[in-house]
Design an enzyme around this catalytic site. Structure first.
Site, PDB file in Angstrom:
ATOM      1  CB  CYS A  76      -0.913  -0.026   1.242  1.00 59.19           C
ATOM      2  SG  CYS A  76      -2.227   1.070   0.936  1.00 59.19           S
ATOM      3  CG  HIS A 156      -3.647  -3.623   3.682  1.00 59.68           C
ATOM      4  ND1 HIS A 156      -2.457  -2.988   4.447  1.00 59.68           N
ATOM      5  CD2 HIS A 156      -4.090  -2.507   2.842  1.00 59.68           C
ATOM      6  CE1 HIS A 156      -2.804  -1.600   4.161  1.00 59.68           C
ATOM      7  NE2 HIS A 156      -3.371  -1.381   3.347  1.00 59.68           N
ATOM      8  CD  GLU A 158      -1.778  -6.241   6.305  1.00 59.95           C
ATOM      9  OE1 GLU A 158      -1.301  -6.480   5.059  1.00 59.95           O
ATOM     10  OE2 GLU A 158      -2.110  -5.088   6.321  1.00 59.95           O
TER      11      GLU A 158
END
Lengths: 177, 224
Positions: A76, A156, A158
């Site tokens: 990002c 993202h 994660e």
């Protein structure tokens, strides 16, 4: 090594710690400290809060990426930093929530990823020396340097795609051998 | 930074508040009182007790009532956050979101529209570690609602102590339930924590059980 791009320390709970938990990487450096440390290993440049654009005022601290030979993954804001350092540009484009990811070039890092979580107000225009490897309806979602093991991803991993982080760490280990 | 905390009175919003307060000024708590017990967004059991909890912490509480319809409740939440921005001069919102992309994305959108920061200090946190951290930090938390098999009536009103955490860990392995209730399996209520100057004391309560789910309904409580 993990590089935090969070202006507010509280944001690191959300954007840095989940990546630490997945990768087990223990060395964390804030980007404002980059001029005080030697960076000579695999790095992940983490994202930050939607309201945080502070990192864009400190791009000079990331100029080392130009000559960097080790694997880099920019997430990002990390991707935006890579794009800017290599002469790309940003455009205002907001994506919040799950988006469909379409693969433009086959790459092991993104294999099997069809949906991902996005949280950004800026998108990138492809910088020279990179290829686009994935996109969503509105934005470039992933880029790769043509010669170096350097990636930028807008989503993202994660949140819904932790396997991407595992693959990136494995890529680093393979290159080391 | 002056922050407002989306506050349900349960362990996640209270722990997120605790973490945010270590670094920032907490200007107000924001509570949505939903009439819809099936709300995707908001915690419902014993929501009125947030007034006592806010009093225990000495932090102003702003509330808004919502019918809890899937789309209008987001508009009601936006109204509440806007009120906090205007009346309490906040610069950001804190939530106790851990896993729910649906909830987190909706709140991020609202904050982005209103020019506010959004902090989720428990985001993606390991759920058993979170329960243990709560215990170690001095939180006394009870289960105020149970909404998934094999959790039964016996869990209603139970304190989340070491024995309870161990049982939830077993159920996580066996039935894949979220031990912190992030999938809506349980709702919780904080009775004591390091931020409370007084404890929440329950003087009258009842267990309501419909055969597969239930709530620990607190009829009377006070601060001691």
């Amino acid at each position: 090594m993990i590089i935090s791009t969070c202006h507010e320390r509280l944001s690191e709970e959300e954007f840095v710690k989940p990546i630490v938990a997945i990768t087990k990487e223990r060395k964390i450096v804030h980007y404002l400290e980059l001029d005080k440390v030697k960076v000579d290993e695999l790095i992940i440049i983490c994202g930050t809060a939607l309201a945080d654009d502070e990192y864009l005022k400190h791009l000079g601290l990331f100029r080392f990426l130009k000559d960097f030979k080790h694997p880099v993954l920019g997430i990002c804001s990390g991707m935006q930093i890579i794009a800017m350092v290599f002469g790309g540009k940003l455009a205002r484009k907001t994506e919040i929530g799950m988006v469909k990811v379409k693969h433009s070039h086959r790459d092991r890092l993104l294999e099997g990823i069809g949906e991902a979580y996005c949280l950004h107000n800026n998108s990138i225009l492809l910088p020279p020396g990179f290829i686009e490897i994935a996109k969503s309806e509105d934005c470039i979602q992933a880029i790769k340097h043509k010669e170096k093991p350097m990636y930028g991803i807008m989503f993202h991993p994660e949140v819904r795609n932790p396997e991407l982080l595992d693959r990136f760490i494995k890529l680093g280990l393979n290159l080391k051998q | 930074m002056r922050l407002g905390v989306l506050f349900s009175g349960g362990k996640d919003s209270c722990f997120a508040l605790y973490k945010a307060k270590e670094q920032h000024e907490i200007a107000c708590l924001l509570t949505m009182r939903s009439r819809n017990k099936e709300s995707y967004m908001f915690h419902t059991p014993n929501i009125d007790l947030t007034a006592l909890q806010a009093e225990a912490m000495g932090i102003p509480l702003l509330t808004v009532e919502t019918e809890g319809e899937k789309e209008t409740e987001l508009g009601d939440l936006k109204t509440l956050i806007m009120k906090a921005k205007n009346e309490c001069n906040i610069h950001g919102i804190v939530t106790g979101a851990i896993e729910s992309v649906y909830q987190a994305a909706r709140i991020q959108e609202i904050c982005n529209d209103l020019g506010l920061w959004c902090f989720n200090p428990l985001w993606k946190k390991d759920q058993l570690s979170l329960l243990n951290e709560l215990r170690e930090t001095g939180f006394k938390v009870i289960i105020s609602g149970v909404f998934a098999y094999p959790l039964d009536k016996s869990f209603l009103g139970r304190e989340i102590d070491d024995t309870c955490i161990a049982e939830l860990a077993v159920l996580q392995k066996k039935f894949n339930i979220s031990p912190s209730g992030e999938g809506g399996e349980i709702e919780t209520l904080v009775l004591e924590c390091p931020l409370f100057k007084r404890k929440l004391h329950i003087t009258n309560s009842e267990k309501k059980w419909d055969g597969s789910s239930g709530i620990f309904n607190i009829l009377e409580a006070s601060l001691i």
